[in-house]
Structure formats: C-alpha cells, structure tokens
Design a protein around this motif. Structure first.
Motif, PDB file in Angstrom:
ATOM      1  N   PRO A 193       1.334 -10.260  10.698  1.00 59.93           N
ATOM      2  CA  PRO A 193       0.442 -11.329  10.221  1.00 59.93           C
ATOM      3  C   PRO A 193      -0.709 -11.542  11.197  1.00 59.93           C
ATOM      4  N   ASP A 194      -1.680 -12.350  10.792  1.00 63.87           N
ATOM      5  CA  ASP A 194      -2.810 -12.668  11.660  1.00 63.87           C
ATOM      6  C   ASP A 194      -2.336 -13.467  12.870  1.00 63.87           C
ATOM      7  N   ILE A 195      -3.105 -13.388  13.954  1.00 64.60           N
ATOM      8  CA  ILE A 195      -2.818 -14.164  15.151  1.00 64.60           C
ATOM      9  C   ILE A 195      -3.907 -15.219  15.321  1.00 64.60           C
ATOM     10  N   ILE A 196      -3.660 -16.174  16.206  1.00 66.21           N
ATOM     11  CA  ILE A 196      -4.646 -17.203  16.523  1.00 66.21           C
ATOM     12  C   ILE A 196      -5.068 -17.020  17.978  1.00 66.21           C
ATOM     13  N   GLY A 197      -6.368 -16.892  18.205  1.00 72.15           N
ATOM     14  CA  GLY A 197      -6.848 -16.708  19.569  1.00 72.15           C
ATOM     15  C   GLY A 197      -8.354 -16.664  19.617  1.00 72.15           C
ATOM     16  N   ASP A 198      -8.877 -16.450  20.812  1.00 77.58           N
ATOM     17  CA  ASP A 198     -10.313 -16.336  21.028  1.00 77.58           C
ATOM     18  C   ASP A 198     -10.678 -14.858  20.919  1.00 77.58           C
ATOM     19  N   ARG A 199     -11.393 -14.496  19.853  1.00 81.78           N
ATOM     20  CA  ARG A 199     -11.655 -13.086  19.568  1.00 81.78           C
ATOM     21  C   ARG A 199     -12.403 -12.403  20.710  1.00 81.78           C
ATOM     22  N   SER A 200     -13.486 -13.021  21.190  1.00 78.10           N
ATOM     23  CA  SER A 200     -14.304 -12.374  22.216  1.00 78.10           C
ATOM     24  C   SER A 200     -13.515 -12.177  23.505  1.00 78.10           C
ATOM     25  N   GLN A 201     -12.663 -13.148  23.856  1.00 76.01           N
ATOM     26  CA  GLN A 201     -11.880 -13.017  25.079  1.00 76.01           C
ATOM     27  C   GLN A 201     -10.797 -11.940  24.938  1.00 76.01           C
ATOM     28  N   LEU A 202     -10.163 -11.863  23.755  1.00 74.21           N
ATOM     29  CA  LEU A 202      -9.163 -10.827  23.536  1.00 74.21           C
ATOM     30  C   LEU A 202      -9.796  -9.431  23.548  1.00 74.21           C
ATOM     31  N   VAL A 203     -10.985  -9.317  22.971  1.00 73.60           N
ATOM     32  CA  VAL A 203     -11.719  -8.043  23.043  1.00 73.60           C
ATOM     33  C   VAL A 203     -11.955  -7.665  24.504  1.00 73.60           C
ATOM     34  N   GLN A 204     -12.383  -8.648  25.315  1.00 71.13           N
ATOM     35  CA  GLN A 204     -12.649  -8.398  26.730  1.00 71.13           C
ATOM     36  C   GLN A 204     -11.382  -7.943  27.454  1.00 71.13           C
ATOM     37  N   ALA A 205     -10.255  -8.609  27.184  1.00 74.94           N
ATOM     38  CA  ALA A 205      -8.996  -8.275  27.864  1.00 74.94           C
ATOM     39  C   ALA A 205      -8.554  -6.845  27.551  1.00 74.94           C
ATOM     40  N   VAL A 206      -8.525  -6.496  26.256  1.00 68.09           N
ATOM     41  CA  VAL A 206      -8.074  -5.154  25.862  1.00 68.09           C
ATOM     42  C   VAL A 206      -9.070  -4.099  26.341  1.00 68.09           C
ATOM     43  N   LEU A 207     -10.357  -4.410  26.245  1.00 74.39           N
ATOM     44  CA  LEU A 207     -11.392  -3.460  26.673  1.00 74.39           C
ATOM     45  C   LEU A 207     -11.286  -3.180  28.173  1.00 74.39           C
ATOM     46  N   ASN A 208     -10.967  -4.205  28.958  1.00 76.61           N
ATOM     47  CA  ASN A 208     -10.788  -3.997  30.402  1.00 76.61           C
ATOM     48  C   ASN A 208      -9.660  -3.006  30.686  1.00 76.61           C
ATOM     49  N   ILE A 209      -8.567  -3.136  29.921  1.00 76.08           N
ATOM     50  CA  ILE A 209      -7.424  -2.234  30.123  1.00 76.08           C
ATOM     51  C   ILE A 209      -7.780  -0.806  29.694  1.00 76.08           C
ATOM     52  N   VAL A 210      -8.462  -0.681  28.544  1.00 70.00           N
ATOM     53  CA  VAL A 210      -8.862   0.643  28.051  1.00 70.00           C
ATOM     54  C   VAL A 210      -9.849   1.297  29.017  1.00 70.00           C
ATOM     55  N   ARG A 211     -10.805   0.515  29.505  1.00 68.33           N
ATOM     56  CA  ARG A 211     -11.777   1.077  30.461  1.00 68.33           C
ATOM     57  C   ARG A 211     -11.093   1.496  31.758  1.00 68.33           C
ATOM     58  N   ASN A 212     -10.077   0.754  32.140  1.00 71.36           N
ATOM     59  CA  ASN A 212      -9.313   1.117  33.336  1.00 71.36           C
ATOM     60  C   ASN A 212      -8.682   2.496  33.157  1.00 71.36           C
ATOM     61  N   ALA A 213      -8.150   2.745  31.950  1.00 75.34           N
ATOM     62  CA  ALA A 213      -7.555   4.054  31.644  1.00 75.34           C
ATOM     63  C   ALA A 213      -8.625   5.144  31.651  1.00 75.34           C
ATOM     64  N   LEU A 214      -9.798   4.836  31.104  1.00 69.79           N
ATOM     65  CA  LEU A 214     -10.895   5.811  31.073  1.00 69.79           C
ATOM     66  C   LEU A 214     -11.336   6.186  32.481  1.00 69.79           C
ATOM     67  N   GLN A 215     -11.442   5.177  33.346  1.00 73.24           N
ATOM     68  CA  GLN A 215     -11.907   5.430  34.704  1.00 73.24           C
ATOM     69  C   GLN A 215     -10.882   6.218  35.507  1.00 73.24           C
ATOM     70  N   ALA A 216      -9.602   6.092  35.153  1.00 74.07           N
ATOM     71  CA  ALA A 216      -8.550   6.803  35.878  1.00 74.07           C
ATOM     72  C   ALA A 216      -8.380   8.233  35.377  1.00 74.07           C
ATOM     73  N   ALA A 217      -8.959   8.538  34.202  1.00 76.05           N
ATOM     74  CA  ALA A 217      -8.793   9.868  33.615  1.00 76.05           C
ATOM     75  C   ALA A 217      -9.624  10.898  34.376  1.00 76.05           C
ATOM     76  N   PRO A 218      -9.056  12.078  34.661  1.00 77.77           N
ATOM     77  CA  PRO A 218      -9.818  13.113  35.371  1.00 77.77           C
ATOM     78  C   PRO A 218     -11.015  13.600  34.565  1.00 77.77           C
ATOM     79  N   SER A 219     -10.875  13.619  33.236  1.00 77.56           N
ATOM     80  CA  SER A 219     -12.006  13.986  32.372  1.00 77.56           C
ATOM     81  C   SER A 219     -11.840  13.306  31.033  1.00 77.56           C
ATOM     82  N   LYS A 220     -12.964  12.942  30.420  1.00 80.22           N
ATOM     83  CA  LYS A 220     -12.931  12.208  29.154  1.00 80.22           C
ATOM     84  C   LYS A 220     -12.312  13.042  28.033  1.00 80.22           C
TER      85      LYS A 220
END
Length: 353
Positions: free
Chosen positions: A229-256
């Motif tokens: 089901p749908d969740i309740i939260g702040d969309r922009s902040q949740l985007v920021q949180a998940v994006l930070n984690i994904v970018r962390n994975a990208l930066q740790a990758a030896p190659s894209k």
C-alpha cells in the motif's frame, strides 16, 4: 478457529503447525517473514523443504513426535533457501490428534533480531549523543565564521589595490564552504511535508535520476512488490535519503558499466523499531555488487565524517539515516565483498509528521 488465526497472525513469534507426517498445516505472518516463505506455497510441504539445512531441525521434530513431550532448543542455526543464515530459539510442543496421531506446534524466536534490537538501542543513544555534540559544535563554529566573513568584507572595502581582494575573497569563500558543511552536518531542518505516496513512484524517479547522471551505464534491477500500500512521508526527503545511498554505491563501484544496483520492496510484519512494535512496514533494500564496506568501518558507517574516499565528506549516509529516523523508521547495513545491502524500514501503520 478464525479468531485463533487472527491471534496467530498478529503475534511476533513465528509459529508453524505441522501434521503427524511433519508437513506444514499453517504458517503465521511472522513465520512467513522469518523463513522467507509464503503460506500458500508452504502448505502441505514437508518441513525439511522450508530450510536448506534441515537435518538437526528434523531430528528434534522426530524426537518430539516419538517422545510426545515438549522440547526447547536455543540458538539453532537455520539456513534459509535464500542462502541467509539465521539463529532461532525453538519451542516444540506435541498436540494430540486422535485421528492422525501427533501434530507439532513449532515456535521460532529469532535470536539475531533480539541482539539487533539491543545493538540498535545502544546505537540510537550514541547517535543522539553525537547529534547533540554536533549541534553544540555547529553553534560554536557558525558564530565566529560569521564574524570572520563580515571582517573580510569590511577589509575588502579598505584595501588599496584590487589585486589584494583575491585574498579576502578566499577568506569569504572558505567561510561559506565551512558554513555549508556545518549545515549539512546538522541534516535537514525544514518541516516535514507529509503526504500519501507510492514508494515505487519514488524509486522510479530515483532510477531516472541515476540513469541521467550515469549516462545509462549502470544496471538497475527493480524487484518491487506491487501489493504494497501507499506510505505517508515527505517525498523530497525520502528521495534524498535513497539517492544518497544509491550514489554511495555508485561512488564505491570500480566502474559504472560493471555496477549493478538492485532496488527491492517487500512488506515486513511484526517488526520492532526501538521500543515500538509495528504490525506492518515497508522494507526497501538497496543492494550493490561493489567491493563492500571494510569490516572496521561497518559499525560506524552512519557516523558523520566517516568515509572511505579521500574526496568524500562522509555525510551522505548520516543525512539518509537522519531522514529515515524522522519518518519513524530505521536504516540497517550489511556488507561483504561483492554484496552490500542497505535496508530501510518505514512504518505503514503510523503517520509521522
């Protein structure tokens, strides 16, 4: 009978009912989550098919059936079919059935989860202490910085030569950089704009951002549960949180081009965050196939200024955790070479704002 099923469905202990042939008769919600198996697929299956290392478990089940007396086992290791190992306390109770012999009620309490709750409470207190320290430090830093910046602006007006202004400009730029760093340390301080949303719409937006940033060179695997089901939260902040984690994975990758990131959503039932038991949560896993987080950094990965990259600030994961905490949720991390997983738990039975 229906009332008993409701009770079993809402308790945090995993409960498996077995018939005299040790086949699954029922599996409550907690049992489905613990064993990572749906009741529909488990009903009628022999118990040994629900785990990858059934020898010890089947031995104690047969013993209870033969002796017709209850038995408890502590910390039994169980390998799930997914390859994940858990440790659980077992309580086995024989139930007499005049028509079909002895049925068995199997209760499982994951020891790993109890230990994690204890660790999470300690970690939560440590993080609160750190936040208070950072707030005090930020106050002590920002006040003098404002004075330094103002003095540099006044000095620039009095300098006899325009060439000398470059020195005051450096002071102003560095003061602004330090102020921005302190603001990021403090994390998001704006009021939450809570709204009802689909977590999958948020993830699709993030996928589009990542594709644009990486020129579509990263493989994104989406494994969504459409029944959430749908969740309740702040969309922009949740985007920021998940994006930070994904970018962390990208930066740790030896190659894209060799980087594979998986976004997985699942319901999580009867889960404790802090001292609050939630009947239903949204679990979001962000997995990557990078080199992993060093073992000596894993316990402090969410602490500010902790980073394995020379050019990193170590604030991305700290900010992500702060955002998830504001939503009443929790962020966990596990890592080994070739597989790192961040798990976000967001309550679906509370409106946090």
């Amino acid at each position: 009978m229906h009332q008993n099923q409701d009770i079993l469905g809402n308790i945090s202990t995993a409960v498996v009912s077995l018939d005299s042939e040790l086949r699954v008769v029922s599996l409550n919600s907690s049992g489905q989550d613990l064993l990572e198996a749906s009741e529909a697929r488990s009903l009628g299956q022999p118990m040994h098919k629900l785990v990858a290392n059934p020898e010890t478990l089947m031995e104690v089940l047969r013993q209870v059936r033969a002796d017709r007396s209850p038995l408890a086992r502590r910390g039994m290791p169980l390998m799930l079919l997914s390859g994940r190992e858990i440790h659980a306390d077992l309580m086995l109770t024989p139930v007499s059935n005049s028509e079909h012999g002895i049925n068995i009620l199997l209760e499982l309490q994951p020891v790993d989860r109890l230990l994690k709750i204890s660790r999470e409470e300690s970690l939560h207190h440590a993080q609160e202490t750190t936040r208070e320290m950072i707030r005090g430090l930020a106050h002590e830093i920002k006040n003098p910085l404002g004075g330094v910046r103002g003095a540099a602006q006044l000095l620039a007006r009095e300098l006899p030569s325009a060439e000398l202004e470059e020195y005051t400009n450096i002071i102003i730029r560095e003061a602004d950089r330090l102020r921005d760093l302190v603001d990021r340390l403090l994390g998001p301080n704006q009021q939450m704009d809570s709204q009802c949303m689909s977590i999958h719409e948020v993830l699709e937006h993030i996928c589009n951002l990542v594709r644009a940033e990486t020129d579509n060179r990263v493989e994104l695997v989406r494994d969504y549960d459409p029944s959430l089901p749908d969740i309740i939260g702040d969309r922009s902040q949740l985007v920021q949180a998940v994006l930070n984690i994904v970018r962390n994975a990208l930066q740790a990758a030896p190659s894209k081009k060799d980087c594979v990131i998986t976004l997985r959503t699942r319901p999580q039932r009867q889960f404790t965050i802090g001292n609050q038991l939630h009947r239903l949560l949204c679990r979001l896993d962000i997995e990557d196939n990078g080199s992993g987080i060093p073992a000596d950094m894993l316990h402090s990965v969410f602490m500010p200024m902790v980073t394995g990259r020379a050019e990193g600030t170590g604030l991305g994961l700290t900010i992500a955790q702060s955002i998830i905490t504001r939503h009443g949720g929790m962020l966990e991390c596990s890592s080994e070479p070739g597989h790192t997983r961040f798990s976000i738990y967001l309550p679906m039975d509370l409106n946090h704002g």
